[in-house]
Scaffold this active site. Structure first.
Site, PDB file in Angstrom:
ATOM      1  N   GLY A  18      38.778 -67.321 -54.359  1.00 56.97           N
ATOM      2  CA  GLY A  18      40.137 -67.496 -53.825  1.00 56.97           C
ATOM      3  C   GLY A  18      41.178 -67.329 -54.911  1.00 56.97           C
ATOM      4  O   GLY A  18      42.011 -68.207 -55.118  1.00 56.97           O
ATOM      5  N   GLY A  22      47.919 -68.953 -54.413  1.00 55.99           N
ATOM      6  CA  GLY A  22      47.887 -70.403 -54.599  1.00 55.99           C
ATOM      7  C   GLY A  22      47.286 -70.865 -55.917  1.00 55.99           C
ATOM      8  O   GLY A  22      47.485 -70.262 -56.976  1.00 55.99           O
ATOM      9  N   SER A 147      39.775 -82.591 -53.037  1.00 59.40           N
ATOM     10  CA  SER A 147      41.130 -83.067 -52.719  1.00 59.40           C
ATOM     11  C   SER A 147      41.117 -84.585 -52.616  1.00 59.40           C
ATOM     12  O   SER A 147      40.084 -85.185 -52.272  1.00 59.40           O
ATOM     13  CB  SER A 147      41.566 -82.486 -51.372  1.00 59.40           C
ATOM     14  OG  SER A 147      42.729 -83.140 -50.910  1.00 59.40           O
ATOM     15  N   TYR A 172      38.840 -81.234 -42.362  1.00 59.02           N
ATOM     16  CA  TYR A 172      39.231 -80.974 -43.754  1.00 59.02           C
ATOM     17  C   TYR A 172      38.768 -82.112 -44.672  1.00 59.02           C
ATOM     18  O   TYR A 172      38.155 -81.876 -45.711  1.00 59.02           O
ATOM     19  CB  TYR A 172      40.753 -80.789 -43.847  1.00 59.02           C
ATOM     20  CG  TYR A 172      41.213 -80.475 -45.258  1.00 59.02           C
ATOM     21  CD1 TYR A 172      40.933 -79.225 -45.825  1.00 59.02           C
ATOM     22  CD2 TYR A 172      41.887 -81.407 -46.034  1.00 59.02           C
ATOM     23  CE1 TYR A 172      41.330 -78.933 -47.127  1.00 59.02           C
ATOM     24  CE2 TYR A 172      42.282 -81.123 -47.332  1.00 59.02           C
ATOM     25  CZ  TYR A 172      42.000 -79.882 -47.869  1.00 59.02           C
ATOM     26  OH  TYR A 172      42.388 -79.586 -49.171  1.00 59.02           O
TER      27      TYR A 172
HETATM   28  N1  LIG Z   1      47.628 -76.961 -51.770  1.00 53.50           N
HETATM   29  C1  LIG Z   1      47.334 -78.246 -51.874  1.00 53.50           C
HETATM   30  O1  LIG Z   1      48.225 -79.119 -51.810  1.00 53.50           O
HETATM   31  C2  LIG Z   1      45.920 -78.696 -52.070  1.00 53.50           C
HETATM   32  C3  LIG Z   1      45.689 -80.083 -52.239  1.00 53.50           C
HETATM   33  C4  LIG Z   1      44.379 -80.514 -52.452  1.00 53.50           C
HETATM   34  C5  LIG Z   1      43.337 -79.605 -52.512  1.00 53.50           C
HETATM   35  N2  LIG Z   1      43.595 -78.270 -52.345  1.00 53.50           N
HETATM   36  C6  LIG Z   1      42.450 -77.336 -52.425  1.00 53.50           C
HETATM   37  O2  LIG Z   1      42.767 -76.287 -53.325  1.00 53.50           O
HETATM   38  C7  LIG Z   1      42.033 -75.116 -52.989  1.00 53.50           C
HETATM   39  C8  LIG Z   1      42.966 -73.908 -52.983  1.00 53.50           C
HETATM   40  O3  LIG Z   1      43.948 -74.130 -51.994  1.00 53.50           O
HETATM   41  P1  LIG Z   1      45.394 -73.439 -52.030  1.00 53.50           P
HETATM   42  O4  LIG Z   1      46.354 -74.517 -51.684  1.00 53.50           O
HETATM   43  O5  LIG Z   1      45.602 -72.659 -53.268  1.00 53.50           O
HETATM   44  O6  LIG Z   1      45.239 -72.487 -50.753  1.00 53.50           O
HETATM   45  P2  LIG Z   1      45.819 -71.020 -50.426  1.00 53.50           P
HETATM   46  O7  LIG Z   1      47.156 -70.810 -51.052  1.00 53.50           O
HETATM   47  O8  LIG Z   1      45.675 -70.896 -48.959  1.00 53.50           O
HETATM   48  O9  LIG Z   1      44.782 -70.039 -51.165  1.00 53.50           O
HETATM   49  C9  LIG Z   1      43.488 -69.909 -50.688  1.00 53.50           C
HETATM   50  C10 LIG Z   1      42.780 -68.784 -51.440  1.00 53.50           C
HETATM   51  O10 LIG Z   1      41.473 -68.665 -50.877  1.00 53.50           O
HETATM   52  C11 LIG Z   1      41.299 -67.356 -50.369  1.00 53.50           C
HETATM   53  N3  LIG Z   1      40.511 -67.438 -49.142  1.00 53.50           N
HETATM   54  C12 LIG Z   1      40.812 -68.144 -48.025  1.00 53.50           C
HETATM   55  N4  LIG Z   1      39.834 -68.016 -47.112  1.00 53.50           N
HETATM   56  C13 LIG Z   1      38.906 -67.215 -47.685  1.00 53.50           C
HETATM   57  C14 LIG Z   1      37.676 -66.714 -47.252  1.00 53.50           C
HETATM   58  N5  LIG Z   1      37.197 -66.959 -46.009  1.00 53.50           N
HETATM   59  N6  LIG Z   1      36.970 -65.928 -48.097  1.00 53.50           N
HETATM   60  C15 LIG Z   1      37.430 -65.638 -49.327  1.00 53.50           C
HETATM   61  N7  LIG Z   1      38.607 -66.085 -49.800  1.00 53.50           N
HETATM   62  C16 LIG Z   1      39.323 -66.862 -48.972  1.00 53.50           C
HETATM   63  C17 LIG Z   1      42.697 -66.803 -50.131  1.00 53.50           C
HETATM   64  O11 LIG Z   1      42.663 -65.408 -50.281  1.00 53.50           O
HETATM   65  P3  LIG Z   1      42.988 -64.357 -49.118  1.00 53.50           P
HETATM   66  O12 LIG Z   1      43.967 -64.994 -48.174  1.00 53.50           O
HETATM   67  O13 LIG Z   1      43.555 -63.202 -49.893  1.00 53.50           O
HETATM   68  O14 LIG Z   1      41.673 -64.074 -48.506  1.00 53.50           O
HETATM   69  C18 LIG Z   1      43.447 -67.449 -51.299  1.00 53.50           C
HETATM   70  O15 LIG Z   1      43.231 -66.713 -52.486  1.00 53.50           O
HETATM   71  C19 LIG Z   1      41.370 -75.412 -51.625  1.00 53.50           C
HETATM   72  O16 LIG Z   1      40.002 -75.754 -51.846  1.00 53.50           O
HETATM   73  C20 LIG Z   1      42.140 -76.632 -51.122  1.00 53.50           C
HETATM   74  O17 LIG Z   1      41.333 -77.438 -50.261  1.00 53.50           O
HETATM   75  C21 LIG Z   1      44.862 -77.797 -52.114  1.00 53.50           C
END
Ligand SMILES: NC(=O)c1ccc[n+]([C@@H]2O[C@H](COP(=O)([O-])OP(=O)(O)OC[C@H]3O[C@@H](n4cnc5c(N)ncnc54)[C@H](OP(=O)(O)O)[C@@H]3O)[C@@H](O)[C@H]2O)c1
Length: 291
Positions: A18, A22, A147, A172
């Site tokens: 990913g 993000g 998370s 989630y």
């Molecule tokens: N944002 C927050 O506040 C937060 C808080 C706690 C934990 N987290 C954790 O942090 C991690 C990253 O989250 P983020 O906030 O950066 O999310 P994001 O902005 O939605 O980014 C998700 C990334 O994963 C890729 N992705 C999504 N589904 C995929 C799939 N089926 N196969 C391959 N790649 C996939 C997306 O790429 P494409 O769309 O190009 O495929 C993108 O690069 C996650 O595990 C999330 O649970 C986030």
């Protein structure tokens, strides 16, 4: 193969799942800027290639490789692992970052509930397929992005895939608890191999998180709170620290937030649940070899 960019991670190879957006993209950029060769994954070929080129330009390190793969599909995870093993003779760090929130229950191509499949089974399977290469490259590290939401999670072994009851939040939180149970069990299984397993809470970060299928509450509050959220760069700090810092060399089976060890929930420390989840995950992924 491009020349080696100098920096504290020079000569090391990292895979960040990913990495197109993000927190994963910021993690990949930070590690590339430190001189690592970095592979990133994303679902769409064009977007993944473009992100790799942009990360290379932003970090000043040309050694950024796109690995397009939809990790909701186990066949795609297996293909991804084969491509990574063919491209990288050594693998020093795996950052299991892919994850998401979906308000609606959907099934993957394998007929599995999407949140459980993408957030837990995909990193479980990928890690198993890459463990041999990580072990051969030891000292090596596996960082899984969980998370703080794991504290509200419960592993419902009777309804793991939300067939009886589904809510995006419930699925989630369960998947993020699964990330920590997996990390602790992995650390136990990898003891003595020189490969460490840690989990990270990135904070609440301004990304594309939940944008594909937000819950009504998320839709209502996100525009209000967006400005107060962490930048992706700040959200990547703990993942980058765990992937690269000499301070955490040898540290394993630990959950981190804000680059510091933090006590995870009592449910995450249930060793019987961790062993059971491991077995169920093996069954659901067709008995992966590895750790
Ligand atoms: N944002 C927050 O506040 C937060 C808080 C706690 C934990 N987290 C954790 O942090 C991690 C990253 O989250 P983020 O906030 O950066 O999310 P994001 O902005 O939605 O980014 C998700 C990334 O994963 C890729 N992705 C999504 N589904 C995929 C799939 N089926 N196969 C391959 N790649 C996939 C997306 O790429 P494409 O769309 O190009 O495929 C993108 O690069 C996650 O595990 C999330 O649970 C986030």
């Amino acid at each position: 193969m491009t020349g080696i960019t100098p920096g504290p991670m020079a000569g090391r190879t990292v895979l960040v799942t990913g990495g197109t957006g993000g927190i994963g993209r910021a993690t990949a950029t930070g590690l590339a800027a430190m001189g690592a060769r970095v592979g990133i994954t994303g679902r769409d070929t064009t977007r993944t290639r473009a992100a790799a080129a942009e990360i290379a330009a932003a970090s000043g390190n040309p050694a950024v490789d796109p690995f397009p793969a939809d990790m909701s599909s186990q066949a795609e995870v297996r293909r991804l692992a084969r491509e990574v093993l063919a491209a990288y003779p050594r693998l020093d760090v795996l950052v299991n970052n892919v994850g998401g929130f979906w308000a609606t229950r959907r099934l993957t191509a394998d007929g599995l509930e999407r949140t459980f499949a993408v957030n837990h089974l995909a990193p479980f399977l990928l890690t198993g397929l890459l463990t041999g290469r990580l072990t051969a490259s030891a000292p090596a590290r596996i960082v899984t992005v969980s998370s703080g939401a794991h504290t509200g999670g419960k592993i419902d072994f009777g309804d793991l895939q939300g067939e009886c009851r589904y809510s995006g939040q419930r699925a989630y939180s369960q998947s993020k608890l699964a990330n920590i149970l997996f990390t602790y069990e992995l650390a136990r299984r990898l003891d003595g191999t020189g490969v460490t397993a840690t989990a990270a809470h990135p904070g609440v970060v301004r990304t594309g998180f939940a944008a594909e299928d937000p819950s009504p509450v998320w839709k209502l509050f996100l525009p209000l709170i967006r400005l107060f959220l962490k930048t992706p760069q700040k959200g990547a700090a703990t993942s980058i620290y765990l992937a690269s810092s000499p301070r955490v060399e040898g540290v394993t089976g630990t959950y981190f937030a804000g680059r510091k060890p933090k006590a995870s929930s009592p449910a995450s420390r249930d060793t019987a649940a961790a062993a059971r989840l491991w077995q169920v995950s093996l069954d659901l992924t067709g008995g992966t070899a590895g750790a």
